[in-house]
Scaffold this motif. Structure first.
Motif, mmCIF file in Angstrom:
data_model
loop_
_atom_site.group_PDB
_atom_site.id
_atom_site.type_symbol
_atom_site.label_atom_id
_atom_site.label_comp_id
_atom_site.label_asym_id
_atom_site.label_seq_id
_atom_site.Cartn_x
_atom_site.Cartn_y
_atom_site.Cartn_z
ATOM 1 N N ASN A 310 2.084 6.648 -0.905
ATOM 2 C CA ASN A 310 3.053 5.905 -1.707
ATOM 3 C C ASN A 310 2.379 5.397 -2.967
ATOM 4 O O ASN A 310 1.160 5.497 -3.126
ATOM 5 N N ASP A 317 7.632 3.879 -6.547
ATOM 6 C CA ASP A 317 7.677 4.813 -5.427
ATOM 7 C C ASP A 317 9.080 5.381 -5.258
ATOM 8 O O ASP A 317 9.251 6.582 -5.022
ATOM 9 N N THR A 377 7.642 0.353 3.457
ATOM 10 C CA THR A 377 7.215 1.612 4.056
ATOM 11 C C THR A 377 6.740 1.465 5.498
ATOM 12 O O THR A 377 6.543 2.468 6.178
#
Length: 403
Positions: A310, A317, A377
């Motif tokens: 990422n 991102d 994430t």
């Protein structure tokens, strides 16, 4: 059912940092309990605001999933947006069976104190340079710790009108201090940016209708906390700030991307450059990693960051992987709930405002966290956004009904 939702909401925050994947216990229990809506069918009396929040969660899931399928990314990428989808039935459950307010505020305080206690033990007894409590890394621990601390301070308005007023005020203040302490000892600099912003929000909210001297006292307290964090013996704050300034200078003068800050800036620069090629739909996770590999082999990007999956920035991102459409979906996930909570904070009844304030702080913190890391994430990142969001919204709506 009210008892079950209250216990689940308490456990969600109380175990978040002191037990590995502790936030999952309450979240999974709430999700399983939401299946009762299929046969109980309670009257929900949903308003346009409720549909708007639900639609935002579904929009994020749909945009993320459609992009993943379009780019043929690995199926495991579905894991993150799925959390936003699963928060929707939990929101409906909590609107039907809202938890007790004490369960929410108590869980926050216990979670912040428990996380700080475990991190302090890791620092003092295990000599860990970057304590992370029971989480997977220090950055996410530090961010969630300061988030829990800030949310505890949002509950002071509720505590002033509750039974056992002094006990609740003391507990929430302790939770606020513990959350800030946990963030400091984690050394996670990105989370520290949330402290002055939240301090300003608190100052203006708690001084509303009071004299300018009250506002001055609150701002003085904020400055005092910041100075204390910097001046405490063995505090990691001055070292981390000094290291950040040196890293920035190294990157600026020598293009050194081997330091912590240098790697981030290299990842940001790379993501920005690559996003030009696929501005609307992005290039997906697989395409992004392949493009980084090509740049590294051609000497156009420092090889030290080629294996990062990422961009260490939520916005960049989303831009490089999902394009402008993905960025808009991400902004909607932050800004739509923020607008709904802010409106309730301004125009809602007094008993609902502590929950509205907490919603504003929640969205604001995550917008700040996303500037220096990919806060969404990992499971802890996305779950600690969407589940508190729907919990707070359900309790806010409950307070509006009984006002």
């Amino acid at each position: 059912m009210l008892g079950l939702t209250s216990v689940s909401v308490f456990l969600f925050s109380a175990l978040a940092l002191a037990v590995t994947s502790g936030y999952s216990f309450g979240a999974v229990t709430l999700l399983l309990a939401s299946t009762c809506l299929l046969w109980k069918r309670p009257r929900l009396n949903l308003q346009r605001r409720d549909y708007l929040l639900l639609g935002t969660l579904l929009l994020y899931f749909c945009v993320f999933t459609a992009n993943m399928l379009y780019h043929a990314d690995p199926a495991r990428e579905l894991d993150i947006p799925l959390r936003a989808l699963l928060a929707a039935p939990v929101m409906l459950l909590l609107l039907a069976y809202p938890p007790r307010a004490a369960a929410w505020w108590g869980g926050l305080a216990v979670g912040a104190i428990g996380g700080a206690a475990l991190a302090s033990w890791q620092l003092l007894m295990l000599d860990m340079p970057r304590p992370q409590a029971a989480t997977s890394n220090a950055i996410h621990y530090g961010n969630v710790s300061i988030l829990l601390g800030m949310l505890c301070l949002c509950g002071l308005g509720w505590a002033r009108t509750s039974s056992y007023r002094l006990v609740w005020i003391s507990l929430l203040l302790a939770g606020g201090v513990a959350g800030i302490l946990g963030s400091i000892i984690s050394g996670s600099r990105g989370g520290w940016l949330a402290l002055p912003v939240c301090g300003c929000v608190f100052s203006f909210y708690y001084s509303k209708g009071r004299s300018i001297y009250y506002l001055g006292a609150l701002m003085t307290a904020l400055v005092a906390v910041s100075i204390s964090a910097y001046m405490l013996p063995d505090s990691p704050v001055p070292q981390r700030v000094k290291a950040a300034l040196e890293d920035i200078k190294e990157f600026k003068d020598n293009d050194n991307a081997t330091t912590s800050i240098g790697q981030r800036m290299e990842m940001w620069r790379t993501a920005w450059v690559l996003s030009d090629e696929h501005i609307w739909l992005g290039m997906g996770r697989s395409g992004y990693l392949a493009a980084k590999q090509t740049l590294a082999e051609g000497g156009k990007m420092d090889a030290s960051v080629k294996d990062y999956t990422n961009a260490h920035n939520d916005y960049l991102d989303a831009l490089v992987k999902r394009g402008i459409i993905g960025v808009l979906a991400l902004l909607a996930l932050f800004l739509v709930p923020l607008a709904l909570f802010a409106r309730a904070l301004r125009h809602g009844p007094g008993n609902a405002r502590p929950f509205a304030l907490a919603g504003v702080v929640l969205c604001t913190c995550y917008m700040i966290f996303g500037l220096t890391t990919n806060s969404l994430t990992l499971n802890i990142g996305i779950i600690m956004l969407v589940f508190p969001m729907v919990i707070l919204w359900a309790m806010l709506r409950q307070q509006e009904r009984i006002a």
